[in-house]
Every structure is written in C-alpha cells, then in structure tokens.
Write a protein that holds these residues in place. Sequence first.
Motif, PDB file in Angstrom:
ATOM      1  N   VAL A  42       8.762   0.429   2.031  1.00 44.89           N
ATOM      2  CA  VAL A  42       7.925   0.689   1.042  1.00 44.89           C
ATOM      3  C   VAL A  42       7.028  -0.692   0.760  1.00 44.89           C
ATOM      4  N   LEU A  43       5.722  -0.269   0.831  1.00 44.62           N
ATOM      5  CA  LEU A  43       4.882  -1.346   0.627  1.00 44.62           C
ATOM      6  C   LEU A  43       4.599  -1.429  -0.404  1.00 44.62           C
ATOM      7  N   HIS A  44       4.387  -2.994  -1.459  1.00 45.69           N
ATOM      8  CA  HIS A  44       3.319  -3.216  -2.995  1.00 45.69           C
ATOM      9  C   HIS A  44       2.390  -2.087  -2.584  1.00 45.69           C
ATOM     10  N   LEU A  45       1.645  -2.015  -3.651  1.00 49.45           N
ATOM     11  CA  LEU A  45       0.334  -1.016  -3.105  1.00 49.45           C
ATOM     12  C   LEU A  45      -0.264  -0.548  -4.561  1.00 49.45           C
ATOM     13  N   ALA A  46      -1.238  -0.991  -4.663  1.00 43.94           N
ATOM     14  CA  ALA A  46      -2.073  -1.130  -6.281  1.00 43.94           C
ATOM     15  C   ALA A  46      -2.477   0.608  -6.575  1.00 43.94           C
ATOM     16  N   GLU A  47      -1.745   0.609  -7.178  1.00 42.62           N
ATOM     17  CA  GLU A  47      -1.175   2.340  -8.075  1.00 42.62           C
ATOM     18  C   GLU A  47      -3.297   3.352  -8.034  1.00 42.62           C
ATOM     19  N   ARG A  48      -3.875   2.231  -8.199  1.00 39.37           N
ATOM     20  CA  ARG A  48      -5.763   2.928  -9.010  1.00 39.37           C
ATOM     21  C   ARG A  48      -5.629   3.310  -7.478  1.00 39.37           C
ATOM     22  N   HIS A  49      -5.818   2.325  -6.617  1.00 37.12           N
ATOM     23  CA  HIS A  49      -6.332   2.663  -4.957  1.00 37.12           C
ATOM     24  C   HIS A  49      -6.104   3.697  -4.089  1.00 37.12           C
ATOM     25  N   PRO A  50      -6.389   4.876  -3.399  1.00 42.56           N
ATOM     26  CA  PRO A  50      -5.840   5.705  -2.683  1.00 42.56           C
ATOM     27  C   PRO A  50      -4.866   5.146  -1.341  1.00 42.56           C
ATOM     28  N   ARG A  52      -3.453   5.481   1.441  1.00 45.81           N
ATOM     29  CA  ARG A  52      -3.846   5.090   3.015  1.00 45.81           C
ATOM     30  C   ARG A  52      -2.734   5.070   4.533  1.00 45.81           C
ATOM     31  N   LEU A  53      -2.043   4.246   3.531  1.00 47.62           N
ATOM     32  CA  LEU A  53      -1.052   4.212   4.149  1.00 47.62           C
ATOM     33  C   LEU A  53      -0.632   4.615   5.519  1.00 47.62           C
ATOM     34  N   VAL A  54      -0.219   6.462   5.649  1.00 48.05           N
ATOM     35  CA  VAL A  54       0.407   6.809   6.249  1.00 48.05           C
ATOM     36  C   VAL A  54      -0.632   7.537   6.785  1.00 48.05           C
ATOM     37  N   GLU A  55      -1.662   7.467   6.991  1.00 44.79           N
ATOM     38  CA  GLU A  55      -2.970   7.167   7.824  1.00 44.79           C
ATOM     39  C   GLU A  55      -3.199   6.587   8.890  1.00 44.79           C
ATOM     40  N   VAL A  56      -2.290   4.943   8.156  1.00 40.78           N
ATOM     41  CA  VAL A  56      -3.031   3.983   9.127  1.00 40.78           C
ATOM     42  C   VAL A  56      -1.357   4.144   9.979  1.00 40.78           C
ATOM     43  N   PHE A  57      -0.750   4.013   9.803  1.00 38.60           N
ATOM     44  CA  PHE A  57       0.501   4.356  10.647  1.00 38.60           C
ATOM     45  C   PHE A  57       0.581   5.015  11.360  1.00 38.60           C
ATOM     46  N   SER A  58      -0.072   5.981  11.395  1.00 35.39           N
ATOM     47  CA  SER A  58      -0.012   7.576  12.217  1.00 35.39           C
ATOM     48  C   SER A  58      -0.960   6.648  13.070  1.00 35.39           C
ATOM     49  N   MET A  59      -1.417   5.718  13.245  1.00 40.34           N
ATOM     50  CA  MET A  59      -2.554   5.437  14.499  1.00 40.34           C
ATOM     51  C   MET A  59      -2.054   4.939  15.670  1.00 40.34           C
ATOM     52  N   ARG A  60      -0.864   4.190  15.258  1.00 38.80           N
ATOM     53  CA  ARG A  60       0.331   3.057  15.845  1.00 38.80           C
ATOM     54  C   ARG A  60       1.639   3.939  16.433  1.00 38.80           C
ATOM     55  N   ALA A  61       1.953   4.654  15.514  1.00 39.10           N
ATOM     56  CA  ALA A  61       3.825   5.332  15.510  1.00 39.10           C
ATOM     57  C   ALA A  61       3.485   6.407  16.073  1.00 39.10           C
ATOM     58  N   GLY A  62       3.717   6.654  17.532  1.00 39.27           N
ATOM     59  CA  GLY A  62       4.317   7.987  17.878  1.00 39.27           C
ATOM     60  C   GLY A  62       5.419   9.451  17.330  1.00 39.27           C
ATOM     61  N   VAL A  63       5.650   8.888  16.075  1.00 41.66           N
ATOM     62  CA  VAL A  63       6.349   9.902  15.052  1.00 41.66           C
ATOM     63  C   VAL A  63       5.802  10.424  14.257  1.00 41.66           C
ATOM     64  N   PRO A  64       6.445  11.299  13.210  1.00 43.52           N
ATOM     65  CA  PRO A  64       5.973  11.628  12.262  1.00 43.52           C
ATOM     66  C   PRO A  64       5.365  11.197  11.572  1.00 43.52           C
ATOM     67  N   VAL A  65       4.508  10.926  10.563  1.00 45.56           N
ATOM     68  CA  VAL A  65       4.348   9.508   9.265  1.00 45.56           C
ATOM     69  C   VAL A  65       4.098  10.445   8.476  1.00 45.56           C
ATOM     70  N   ALA A  66       5.026  10.339   6.576  1.00 45.30           N
ATOM     71  CA  ALA A  66       4.901  11.022   6.038  1.00 45.30           C
ATOM     72  C   ALA A  66       4.794  10.485   4.951  1.00 45.30           C
ATOM     73  N   GLU A  67       4.091  10.671   3.890  1.00 45.83           N
ATOM     74  CA  GLU A  67       3.995   9.512   2.031  1.00 45.83           C
ATOM     75  C   GLU A  67       5.686  10.788   2.199  1.00 45.83           C
ATOM     76  N   ALA A  68       6.448  10.275   0.435  1.00 45.22           N
ATOM     77  CA  ALA A  68       8.180  10.870   0.310  1.00 45.22           C
ATOM     78  C   ALA A  68       7.975  11.864  -0.524  1.00 45.22           C
ATOM     79  N   GLN A  69       8.319  12.842  -0.305  1.00 51.15           N
ATOM     80  CA  GLN A  69       8.378  14.059  -1.399  1.00 51.15           C
ATOM     81  C   GLN A  69       9.928  13.990  -2.054  1.00 51.15           C
ATOM     82  N   PRO A  83       5.467   6.636  -2.479  1.00 45.56           N
ATOM     83  CA  PRO A  83       4.008   6.365  -3.003  1.00 45.56           C
ATOM     84  C   PRO A  83       3.599   6.180  -4.140  1.00 45.56           C
ATOM     85  N   ALA A  84       1.998   5.682  -3.908  1.00 50.54           N
ATOM     86  CA  ALA A  84       1.810   4.149  -4.822  1.00 50.54           C
ATOM     87  C   ALA A  84       2.457   4.909  -6.202  1.00 50.54           C
TER      88      ALA A  84
END
Length: 193
Positions: A42-50, A52-69, A83-84
């Motif tokens: 959980v990272l505090h995010l502004a709801e109105r902004h897209p 992009r954490l999945v994309e950003v974290f995927s560039m550093r981690a070599g394991v699957p990163v996804a938004e929780a469903q 999700p925000a």
Amino acid sequence: MTAKPVPAPELVAIGASAGGVDALLTLLDGLLPPMRASIAIVLHLAERHPNRLVEVFSMRAGVPVAEAQPHGPVRPGHIYVAPAGYHLLVEADRSFSLSCEPPVLFSRPSIDVLFESCADSLGSRVLGMLLTGANEDGACGLARIAGHGGTTAVQDPHDASYPTMPTAALRLVQPDYVLPLAGLRQLLHTAIR
C-alpha cells in the motif's frame, strides 16, 4: 530491542507514503525467483492520477507485479499493489478484497487496513514493514500484526525521507527490527526465500 530470527512469512505487507516510491524501488530492486512468499504493497496515491506503480516496480523486480484484484488469489512469488482509491484487504482464504469504506487518516488505500486484515487472516505468518511517510497511517496496523504474533519492521526514522510514519509506529509498538532501508532490503530478500 530483541530481534527474532529472520522470519519465514507467507506474506510481506509493506506500507509507505511520502518518499515511498524511491524507498520501495530500493527494497524491490533485484528480487528474483524463486520467492516463496507474496508481497502486498500500500502506497498512498492520489485517486485522480493514473497508477503507474506496476510498471515502475516491474522495471526493478524480476518477479511478476500486478495490481491486486477483488477475489484474486494471493500467489507466492508475486508482488501486488493496492489500486488507487480502494482499501486492500487479505482474506482468510488467501484472496484479496477491495473496499470503498471511508479513508483512514485521510488515506485510501490505508496501510492500517491492509496490516490489520493481514494480522487477522495470517496471524504469525505475516511480516509487516512500515517505511517513510508524512502521516501516522500504519502504526495501529503494525501493532495489530505484533499482537497476532507476526513480525514487524520499521524504517529507522533517521533514515526515512519523512520520519512521521515510522516515528508514530515506534510510539505504539516495539518492532522486531528498526533498520535503515538497506537493512530492510536485506531482511526482505532473506525472508522471502
């Protein structure tokens, strides 16, 4: 402070706020399979902004990163991001749920909500990590994890970009670990193997 041996959690729950993106990039850098635990963030995010954490974290981690469903399974070897605009919870059946309940300490997603649900559903099989932040979200949840026998870790306030969040936690609970970010990274990488 008496530290427990390095934990072997089923899930690592990580919370951060201001300064948290950089801190999380440091923690997740170089994570590679096999990874027997899951990570929920959980990272505090502004709801109105897209988000992009999945994309950003995927560039550093070599394991699957996804938004929780909602109703999605908590799979070992995966990183899940809240999700925000939604509280993220872990259920007893090892699935996620999302909530639109009111913000906690002005935050949705709330770190407290994630940590408390992890404590209630996983008990001693959770490692809670609280990082930099500018409010007190996460302190009560970390205390709940400790009360249920889980392992707790807090970023050293002197090392945090914003020390309010780790300082609030230290007022409520004596964590198993108080470490600078480099020490938390080593703890995380060891615990999930």
